[in-house]
Design a protein around this motif. Structure first.
Motif, short mmCIF file in Angstrom:
data_model
loop_
_atom_site.label_atom_id
_atom_site.label_comp_id
_atom_site.label_asym_id
_atom_site.label_seq_id
_atom_site.Cartn_x
_atom_site.Cartn_y
_atom_site.Cartn_z
N LYS A 1 9.15 -25.19 -6.73
CA LYS A 1 9.54 -23.76 -7.07
C LYS A 1 10.61 -23.41 -6.41
N ALA A 2 11.33 -22.64 -6.87
CA ALA A 2 12.73 -22.00 -6.26
C ALA A 2 12.50 -20.49 -6.06
N ASN B 1 16.15 -20.93 -2.22
CA ASN B 1 15.22 -21.80 -1.29
C ASN B 1 14.23 -22.49 -2.06
N THR B 2 13.92 -23.72 -1.94
CA THR B 2 13.00 -24.65 -2.85
C THR B 2 11.94 -25.07 -1.82
N VAL B 3 10.65 -25.28 -2.69
CA VAL B 3 9.50 -25.67 -2.04
C VAL B 3 8.87 -26.71 -2.94
N THR B 4 8.58 -27.69 -2.55
CA THR B 4 7.92 -28.81 -3.33
C THR B 4 6.31 -28.69 -3.29
N VAL B 5 5.40 -28.08 -4.10
CA VAL B 5 4.07 -27.96 -4.01
C VAL B 5 3.45 -29.18 -4.55
N LYS B 6 2.66 -29.48 -3.49
CA LYS B 6 1.82 -30.70 -3.67
C LYS B 6 0.48 -30.64 -4.59
N GLY B 7 0.24 -31.57 -5.52
CA GLY B 7 -0.63 -31.31 -6.36
C GLY B 7 -2.05 -31.35 -5.83
N LYS B 8 -3.11 -30.72 -6.28
CA LYS B 8 -4.20 -30.50 -5.78
C LYS B 8 -4.84 -32.01 -6.12
N THR B 9 -6.11 -32.27 -5.36
CA THR B 9 -7.11 -33.25 -5.75
C THR B 9 -8.42 -32.41 -6.11
N LYS B 10 -8.48 -33.05 -7.71
CA LYS B 10 -9.58 -32.24 -8.35
C LYS B 10 -10.48 -33.30 -8.92
N VAL B 11 -11.75 -33.05 -9.41
CA VAL B 11 -12.53 -33.75 -10.00
C VAL B 11 -12.60 -33.55 -11.79
N PHE B 12 -12.19 -34.40 -12.52
CA PHE B 12 -12.30 -34.19 -13.88
C PHE B 12 -13.18 -35.00 -14.51
N ARG B 13 -14.23 -34.56 -15.07
CA ARG B 13 -15.47 -35.22 -15.80
C ARG B 13 -16.10 -36.23 -14.82
N GLY B 14 -16.33 -35.84 -13.44
CA GLY B 14 -16.98 -36.65 -12.56
C GLY B 14 -16.02 -37.81 -11.76
N ARG B 15 -14.45 -37.84 -12.37
CA ARG B 15 -13.75 -38.66 -11.63
C ARG B 15 -12.78 -37.97 -10.98
#
Length: 107
Positions: free
Chosen positions: A90-91, A67-81
């Motif tokens: 993942k499988a 079974n496979t799952v596409t994990v969506k990337g998180k929205t994060k703040v890098f150095r204020g941006r």
């Protein structure tokens, strides 16, 4: 209407190492190991038949299902941006009874 089955292509040893990136060790995946399941981080373009062949070829076990799952990337703040982490796949691999993979040791 039945699904068409195409003959499985043989996956090269180099491709097997590209497909399987790393084992995923979390509390949730550890609970899956009680049910003969192992979780791996795999490449985004990997297919279920490729993952099955790679696991069987590298670890010498018999795979029951993938079974496979596409994990969506998180929205994060890098150095204020604002930024977005990359998506990843993942499988969850179910093994035939009697087979097991010890992910704590290397290949």
């Amino acid at each position: 209407m039945s699904a068409k089955r195409y003959p499985a292509e043989v996956v090269s040893r180099a491709r097997m190492y590209e497909v399987i990136r790393s084992p995923l060790i979390t509390e949730k995946t550890t609970n899956g190991s009680e049910h003969s399941q192992v979780t791996f981080r795999v490449s985004m373009d990997a297919t279920k038949p490729e993952i099955k062949q790679a696991i069987e070829g590298l670890f010498k076990v018999k795979v029951k299902a993938v079974n496979t799952v596409t994990v969506k990337g998180k929205t994060k703040v890098f150095r204020g941006r604002p930024g977005v982490r990359s998506d990843w796949k993942k499988a969850i691999v179910s093994l035939v009874d009697g087979h097991k993979i010890d992910v704590t040791t290397g290949l």
